[in-house]
Scaffold this motif. Sequence first.
Motif, PDB file in Angstrom:
ATOM      1  N   THR A  24      -4.661  -9.448  -4.667  1.00 44.98           N
ATOM      2  CA  THR A  24      -5.844  -9.036  -5.433  1.00 44.98           C
ATOM      3  C   THR A  24      -6.236 -10.274  -6.232  1.00 44.98           C
ATOM      4  O   THR A  24      -5.612 -11.328  -6.116  1.00 44.98           O
ATOM      5  CB  THR A  24      -5.543  -7.865  -6.401  1.00 44.98           C
ATOM      6  N   CYS A  50       4.756  -2.540  -5.652  1.00 41.19           N
ATOM      7  CA  CYS A  50       3.596  -1.753  -5.239  1.00 41.19           C
ATOM      8  C   CYS A  50       3.608  -0.378  -5.887  1.00 41.19           C
ATOM      9  O   CYS A  50       4.664   0.167  -6.197  1.00 41.19           O
ATOM     10  CB  CYS A  50       3.588  -1.578  -3.718  1.00 41.19           C
ATOM     11  N   TRP A  56      -5.291  -3.412  -1.754  1.00 49.36           N
ATOM     12  CA  TRP A  56      -4.991  -4.839  -1.615  1.00 49.36           C
ATOM     13  C   TRP A  56      -5.810  -5.428  -0.485  1.00 49.36           C
ATOM     14  O   TRP A  56      -6.240  -4.728   0.416  1.00 49.36           O
ATOM     15  CB  TRP A  56      -3.519  -5.033  -1.254  1.00 49.36           C
TER      16      TRP A  56
END
Length: 96
Positions: A24, A50, A56
């Motif tokens: 990102t 995560c 993403w």
Amino acid sequence: MKPGNGEQRSLQRMRLDTKIILATTQARIEGVCRNLSARGALMEVTAGRCKLGEKWRLVMPSADKSVEPLRALATVLRIERGVATDRVALCLSEVR
């Protein structure tokens, strides 16, 4: 219709052991892609990196310089937590 090779999914998965990058504008995660299908991927990453529902940009570099890397948008669907690594299931869209 189910595939004839015992796979219960409508889209077969290709087993892999290759580098994959999630990014990102604020974060970058490198992991290992364990399998890939037309709509998803399963990867292993460092534990705790995560979260469910995260979105993403995915990049899977090619081993051949003449072949463009696989690029897609990825959404985290499932996380199997481990001690050192997590197995993260991703839904892929806008695959290029």
